[in-house]
Every structure is written in structure tokens, then in C-alpha cells.
Design a protein around this motif. Sequence first.
Motif, mmCIF file in Angstrom:
data_model
loop_
_atom_site.group_PDB
_atom_site.id
_atom_site.type_symbol
_atom_site.label_atom_id
_atom_site.label_comp_id
_atom_site.label_asym_id
_atom_site.label_seq_id
_atom_site.Cartn_x
_atom_site.Cartn_y
_atom_site.Cartn_z
ATOM 1 N N MET A 242 0.810 -1.224 0.000
ATOM 2 C CA MET A 242 0.000 0.000 0.000
ATOM 3 C C MET A 242 0.846 1.279 0.000
ATOM 4 S SD MET A 242 -3.098 -1.081 2.537
ATOM 5 C CE MET A 242 -4.098 -2.535 2.215
ATOM 6 N N TYR A 243 2.132 1.164 -0.190
ATOM 7 C CA TYR A 243 3.003 2.344 -0.220
ATOM 8 C C TYR A 243 2.558 3.297 -1.341
ATOM 9 C CZ TYR A 243 6.398 0.670 3.189
ATOM 10 O OH TYR A 243 7.013 0.263 4.352
ATOM 11 N N GLY A 244 2.261 4.535 -0.947
ATOM 12 C CA GLY A 244 1.897 5.554 -1.921
ATOM 13 C C GLY A 244 0.542 5.364 -2.566
ATOM 14 N N LYS A 245 -0.255 4.423 -2.052
ATOM 15 C CA LYS A 245 -1.553 4.106 -2.676
ATOM 16 C C LYS A 245 -2.682 4.916 -2.026
ATOM 17 C CE LYS A 245 0.181 0.786 -5.263
ATOM 18 N NZ LYS A 245 -0.103 -0.629 -4.987
ATOM 19 N N ARG A 246 -3.800 4.957 -2.734
ATOM 20 C CA ARG A 246 -5.040 5.515 -2.199
ATOM 21 C C ARG A 246 -5.953 4.336 -1.864
ATOM 22 N NH1 ARG A 246 -5.853 10.897 -3.235
ATOM 23 N NH2 ARG A 246 -8.087 10.744 -3.739
ATOM 24 N N VAL A 247 -6.308 4.234 -0.583
ATOM 25 C CA VAL A 247 -6.936 3.028 -0.050
ATOM 26 C C VAL A 247 -8.305 3.362 0.528
ATOM 27 C CG1 VAL A 247 -6.709 1.127 1.594
ATOM 28 C CG2 VAL A 247 -4.663 2.098 0.508
ATOM 29 N N VAL A 248 -9.288 2.526 0.230
ATOM 30 C CA VAL A 248 -10.605 2.614 0.850
ATOM 31 C C VAL A 248 -10.831 1.334 1.652
ATOM 32 C CG1 VAL A 248 -13.101 2.701 0.480
ATOM 33 C CG2 VAL A 248 -11.584 4.112 -0.923
ATOM 34 N N VAL A 249 -11.056 1.501 2.947
ATOM 35 C CA VAL A 249 -11.394 0.368 3.822
ATOM 36 C C VAL A 249 -12.894 0.422 4.076
ATOM 37 C CG1 VAL A 249 -11.018 -0.731 6.058
ATOM 38 C CG2 VAL A 249 -9.118 0.430 4.910
ATOM 39 N N ILE A 250 -13.597 -0.646 3.718
ATOM 40 C CA ILE A 250 -15.048 -0.705 3.910
ATOM 41 C C ILE A 250 -15.334 -1.492 5.180
ATOM 42 C CG2 ILE A 250 -17.224 -1.517 2.943
ATOM 43 C CD1 ILE A 250 -16.037 -1.138 0.166
ATOM 44 N N GLY A 251 -15.853 -0.796 6.181
ATOM 45 C CA GLY A 251 -16.132 -1.423 7.475
ATOM 46 C C GLY A 251 -15.276 -0.825 8.571
ATOM 47 N N ILE A 252 -15.892 -0.540 9.720
ATOM 48 C CA ILE A 252 -15.152 0.113 10.793
ATOM 49 C C ILE A 252 -15.219 -0.700 12.079
ATOM 50 C CG2 ILE A 252 -17.037 1.545 11.674
ATOM 51 C CD1 ILE A 252 -14.986 3.849 11.879
ATOM 52 N N GLY A 253 -15.162 -2.028 11.944
ATOM 53 C CA GLY A 253 -15.001 -2.866 13.122
ATOM 54 C C GLY A 253 -13.553 -2.815 13.584
#
Length: 553
Positions: free
Chosen positions: A183-194
Motif C-alpha cells: 500500500m506504499y503511496g496508494k489511495r486506499v478505501v477500507v469498507i467497514g469500521i469494526g
Amino acid sequence: MVHKVAVIGAGPSGLTSIKACLDEGMVPTCFESSDDMGGLWKFKEVSEPNRASIYRSLTINISKEMMCYSDFPIPADYPNYMHHSKILNYFRMYADHFKLLQHIRFQTTVKSVKPRPDYSRTGQWEVVTENRDGQEERHVFDAVICCAGHYTYPHLPLKDFPGIDKFEGKYFHSWDYKGPEDMYGKRVVVIGIGNSGGDIAVESSRVAEQVYVSTRRGAWVIRQVSDNGLPVDMKYNTRFVHILFQLLPMNFFNWFGEKKLNTMYDHTMYALKPKHRLFSQIPVINDDLPMKILSGSVIVKPNVKEICGSTVVFEDGSVVEKVDTIVFATGYNYDFPFLPSNLMYKSGHRVGLYKHVFPPNLEHPTLAVVGFIHALGAIMPQAELQARWVTRVFKGHNKLPSNQAMIKAVEKDTTDMAKNYIVSKLTPLQVDFVSYMDNLAGEIGVRPSLPWLFFTDYPLFKKILWGPVTAYQYRVMGPGKWEGARRAIFTQFDRMFQPLKTRKVDEDHPSITARLFKLSVTVMAGGAAVYYIHVRNPNTIPTLISNLRPQAV
């Protein structure tokens, strides 16, 4: 008479089930598909199908004194919140100390468990296994304990995210996450906030260009480090607090707890505030997430509406472009693939089990599920009490109610959970940690009696009333009593402090005036609470006291 018992799985629930069988004089055989014990806590660089999976940096969010088995304290020099490698070491020490390894058959997968043709007469089960060489074996057991866990089958709801099939980046479930290296330098979407979603968002934000967390309902976020630096569960998960929860309205605790959390960071301002109240769902335990939000490394967003190429569109109309990675921290499905589909009783979204352990529709109580429970507390002490109760039922020391009575109790549990908690198909059950363990302990005859201790061992009474509800409390009296339990309770804070004493410093001691003031405030508050309850409902306190009496076994 039950003599031979099959235990499926050598995770924390399976290990304590093996020991409980041995304590009752039965012969257990544990089948473990992996090459090591530990279940969820056995880290592997590549996730294996049909097995729980963890990431490289995972540290448990429950303190060591609140998660250990009742007759085997975790070493004093171990940190309070342990890395998964330390937890696995503890399980190995536990297995070695109680000589459990000789009862485990590694790299052996259970293919099926079904009643024998003469089950109506014998209550026996046929267990079919496959060894490492692919050879099938058939076994006959007097009873079976399923300890397969419920973090095995990832829930990946792709149909709920239009356009995911044409997403130009990479997506995967948190079950496959091992670390942030990709994930270095990436744009990340995490779905879920558990808890998993929060951990992955925090860790990946240290190397990613930007991390977004998408949540449908929001979440209450609590810290592991509580007042004065104590572990939060040792500070608040006490029997005194539990008694207050039985006496005062839940709305009061929701108000008080939410107010306290918001003094640390306003959940509305941080876009975290959920639609549910604090004690309606297990909160996210994460010390770092608020700081990451404050620093802009993590941005909280609403639910994803659709995905267009590398663009993610959220339900509020906002858009994030050039997304490289989507992580689905969307929970797990549960299943018992080795059992006949018609064997388990269904109640609402969940498998209906009497006290979350026994199927209520079987002719003989020779099949049990241990460790299939969800509460704001560690699985180890809960599974241990389940296993102790199960083996006593197997041996005939405890009797179950009739099938009709058990089914009625299961349906009542389902109704109560739906009324008190946010439950769904993915999170079909939740119980109160202390109430549930006390209930099981009452079945066994090991629930600590506060009135009895008040008159017979006042120092221990004070430790049990005001201190954390650690598993040692269920070894103080009754069947399975451990002579070291009292000492373990008196020294639990010593073990908590020891790994912190890495540098000698001068300690401040409270004055006599401060102590008297604190005692006075406590007495007045307690007296006011008792008076309030007595005036509003005169029967509550006598009923509570009667429930605390020693149990006859």
C-alpha cells in the motif's frame, strides 16, 4: 456413560475443552487441520482456506489478566496487550503444563460428524476424518465438542457494491490482509469500521498516500489505555460495575459512557458517531484511529454507493478518485460444514443453542459447541466455563432441561438479544460478558458468592467486588476449585504492573485525607444508588442478593 470425546479444533476453545475432558476423567481426541495449535492466533504468511487468519502486526485488544485461563496465569513479564506470537506462546505453555499435546492429531481434517445408527440408544457419533496423506478414517465417539470458531468464512458482499467487477485496482477481504507492504503511496478505501477495519486503516495510513474508511452506521471508539494508564477492561470490567448495571437504567450508562468518550474526542466532530447507543453493540477498541483522523491520514466516509473504474462514489455524493486498493472489512459468515444441515436448531439469524452451547432438539446431550460466543471480553474465560459445564453434562453431574424448555429458553435469548443489542445475519449473537459467565458458573456451582465471602474472607470479598472480573474468580469455590486462585486474584495487579516497571521512579502515595474523601464519596454514591433503587422498586435488591447465594451442587 461418556468416555471418549472428539474435540474439533485446537484453538483456545479446543485446548480448554481437552483439559476439561481430562479433569472429568474422559479421554479426548482433538482433530486439528493445521500443523500447530492456536487456531486464530497461529499466524501464516498466506491465508489458508477454511481457517481463521490474522495479520502480521496483530496485537490483542484485551489485557492479559482478563484473557487467561482460570488456573494458569499468563507470565508476569508478558506485556498487558500481547502480540499474537506471545499469545501463541502462552497456549503452548498451557498445553505443555497440562499435557494436552498427546491428545491432538494435527493435519487431520474433520469431514463429517453424524449420529450413529444406534444413536437413539447410545447417543454416539461417527466422525470421519482425513489425514495429511488424504486417507479417510472413521471413528466412534460417545460425545463431540465443536470448537471451530467463527472467523473462518469471509463475508464478501460484492453484490452490494455496484461496479466492483470493473474496479481498476485491487480488492480483497481483511481475511487476506497480512501487512501494508503493498500500500506504499496508494489511495486506499477500507469498507467497514469494526476492529479489523480500524486496525487496517491505521496501519496502512502510515505508508499510503491517503486512507478512507467507509461505514454504514458509524462506531463508538474506546481506548485500550484508560484512566491512569490502566488497561480499560481491568479498570471498568469489575463486579461492582456489573452490579450497578443490574440496578440502574441502561439509558443512564449509555449517557454516562458516551459523555465520557466524547470528552476524549467528540464522535460527532470526528464523523464517527453511530446511530446506536454505546452498549447496543461491541465498540471499536483503537487508541490510534482518532489521532489518524485528526492528522488527516484517515478520512471517515459514509457507505459506498457505487464504484466507477478507479472512482469510488459514496452515498452522500462525495467522490474519491484514483483509488488503488479496496479492503472489505465486512465480517464473517459462520458455518458447521461437517454437521448435517438438519442437525442444528435455527432461531432468527442464529444457530439456536441452549446457553449458546447445546443444540436443544437432540435426543441426547452428547453434542456441544464451545467458543461460539460474542461479548465485550475475551473468548478464553468464556470458552473455559462452557467446556467445564459441557463435560459435567457429559458425565451426568449436571442435567439439561427438557427439549421444550431448552427451545423456549433459546427463543427468549433471541428476543432479548434483539431487544438489547444490534444483531444481524453476520453478528447474530451478543451477550453480557459477566452475566453470561456467572450464569454458566451457577450451572457448575462455581459462581463466587459475595455474601458468603463477606463473612468468611473479607479481604477476598473486597478484591472480587472492586477488582476486575478475571477468570480466577471461578476457581475459588466449588467443583474444580484451584488452591492458587486466591493468590492469583491478590496478585493480578502485580502482574499487570510488572512489565511496566522498566525504570525505577519515585512513587506518589495518596494522603490519608484523600483516601477518606474517596471513601466518603464512594459510600455516599453507593448509598444513594441503593436508596434510589429501593424506592423505585423494593423487590430489586432482595432479588439480587438471593441470586448471589452459594449454589448447591
